[in-house]
Design an enzyme around this catalytic site. Structure first.
Site, PDB file in Angstrom:
ATOM      1  N   ALA A 108      95.174  -2.628 102.696  1.00 48.42           N
ATOM      2  CA  ALA A 108      94.556  -2.291 101.407  1.00 48.42           C
ATOM      3  C   ALA A 108      93.058  -2.142 101.647  1.00 48.42           C
ATOM      4  O   ALA A 108      92.484  -2.884 102.439  1.00 48.42           O
ATOM      5  CB  ALA A 108      94.831  -3.388 100.398  1.00 48.42           C
ATOM      6  N   LYS A 109      92.455  -1.192 100.949  1.00 52.17           N
ATOM      7  CA  LYS A 109      91.010  -0.963 101.140  1.00 52.17           C
ATOM      8  C   LYS A 109      90.277  -1.803 100.085  1.00 52.17           C
ATOM      9  O   LYS A 109      89.848  -1.291  99.047  1.00 52.17           O
ATOM     10  CB  LYS A 109      90.719   0.542 101.022  1.00 52.17           C
ATOM     11  CG  LYS A 109      89.448   0.965 101.708  1.00 52.17           C
ATOM     12  CD  LYS A 109      89.392   2.469 101.837  1.00 52.17           C
ATOM     13  CE  LYS A 109      87.996   2.983 102.102  1.00 52.17           C
ATOM     14  NZ  LYS A 109      87.317   2.448 103.265  1.00 52.17           N
ATOM     15  N   ILE A 110      90.190  -3.098 100.370  1.00 53.53           N
ATOM     16  CA  ILE A 110      89.707  -4.093  99.398  1.00 53.53           C
ATOM     17  C   ILE A 110      88.193  -4.278  99.542  1.00 53.53           C
ATOM     18  O   ILE A 110      87.700  -4.511 100.652  1.00 53.53           O
ATOM     19  CB  ILE A 110      90.417  -5.446  99.639  1.00 53.53           C
ATOM     20  CG1 ILE A 110      91.930  -5.299  99.473  1.00 53.53           C
ATOM     21  CG2 ILE A 110      89.857  -6.514  98.712  1.00 53.53           C
ATOM     22  CD1 ILE A 110      92.736  -6.498  99.915  1.00 53.53           C
TER      23      ILE A 110
END
Ligand code: PMP
Length: 316
Positions: free
Chosen positions: A163-165
């Protein structure tokens, strides 16, 4: 001698914020904002390439990025008002309203907008914002020098790299600044188990015995859109699939070619890792050059094989 003044980065004119297009100066969040305090957000980075020849802006792999932000949001228990298709339409409208006629970078961002204290993901409100700024079409041709980071890559069972958190980027930032302070251009992460993962904001490919190899998706990498594009190019140009598997640190030290890739960096050939010249000589290899060349033409709409990667903005 007086120092040359550093130009501040350009700011957007119109941004999408709280369900409408507003002037940049009106898009503001509170100091209590949950996303600001706890890093509870996820984002994307999408490039738009201006073609002077075609008088057109092409957005690269737009739907793939919005699909990924939806996946990131699922991992973070976020609810999103906008479908992938609606986000694509909003992105096109954003670019049109800013009347860009140069290369750009679009940043969609989902964040927990609540003004409250308390670490969690449930019972919060997901906000969606999106802005775009000019960004030069820079493809490094000289090659970069990398060093292995002393910081390990975040683990899927701690902070998922898939996930591109927003908050997770402290891992990348620590590695990038460490590399910079040691005099290198970029950092390469190892996983906790000691295998190669990726760069601070780029996926990694190496060439061994004429074959392209990249860490598999279960090596704590972001499943890059550019990574997939390079795999696509490699299959077409070299007639062989890219091998996805574990890479040992010393295998990378002795590989023939090495490059990093991502939306922002595009393709960055690596000529040196931890003071070991790549391929023994530290020159950019033929497979890397080929991929750079094909990618560069593809993103500018000059290779019909990849025309479905591009969405024109201004054409009716
Ligand atoms: N890994 C990380 C950690 C990144 O931040 C990025 C940039 N988004 C990439 C890889 C490359 O991904 P993409 O090609 O989708 O930009």
């Amino acid at each position: 001698m007086a120092a040359t003044p550093v130009q501040p980065p350009p700011l957007p004119e119109v941004v999408f914020f709280r369900d409408q297009f507003v002037p940049y100066s009106e898009a503001k969040v509170s100091v209590l904002c949950h996303g600001l305090n706890y890093g509870t957000g996820c984002f994307e980075g999408i490039r738009g390439y201006w073609s002077t020849a075609k008088e057109e802006m092409f957005i690269l792999k737009m739907a793939a990025h919005f699909e990924r932000i939806h996946q990131s949001a699922r991992i973070l228990h976020m609810s999103i008002k906008y479908s992938v298709k609606e986000m694509c339409e909003l992105a096109l409208e954003l670019v049109r309203r800013n009347k860009f006629r140069e290369d750009i970078y679009i940043r969609p961002l989902l964040f927990m907008g609540d003004e409250r204290i308390g670490v969690r993901l449930h019972g919060l409100t997901t906000e969606f914002t999106m802005f775009a700024v000019p960004m030069g079409d820079y493809i490094a041709t000289k090659g970069i020098r990398c060093s292995l980071s002393s910081w390990r890559r975040i683990d899927d069972n701690a902070v998922p790299a898939r996930a591109k958190i927003t908050g997770a980027y402290i891992n990348s930032a620590l590695a990038k600044t460490e590399a910079h302070n040691k005099g290198f251009d970029e950092a390469i992460f190892l996983n906790a188990d000691g295998h190669v993962s990726e760069g601070s904001a780029m996926n990694l490919f190496m060439v061994r015995e004429g074959r392209l190899v990249t860490p598999a998706v279960n090596h704590n990498i972001l499943e890059g859109v550019t990574r997939k594009a390079e795999m696509n190019i490699a299959q077409l140009e070299f007639g062989e699939p890219v091998e996805e598997r574990s890479i040992d640190r010393t295998e990378m030290y002795i590989c023939d070619e090495l490059f990093l890739c991502g939306t922002g960096a595009q393709i960055a050939p690596v000529i040196d890792v931890d003071n070991r010249p790549v391929g023994g000589t530290g020159v950019i290899g033929p497979m890397t050059r080929k991929i750079m060349d094909v990618y560069n033409r593809a993103v500018h709409g000059e290779d019909a094989r990849f025309s479905d990667w591009l969405t024109p903005v201004y054409r009716a």
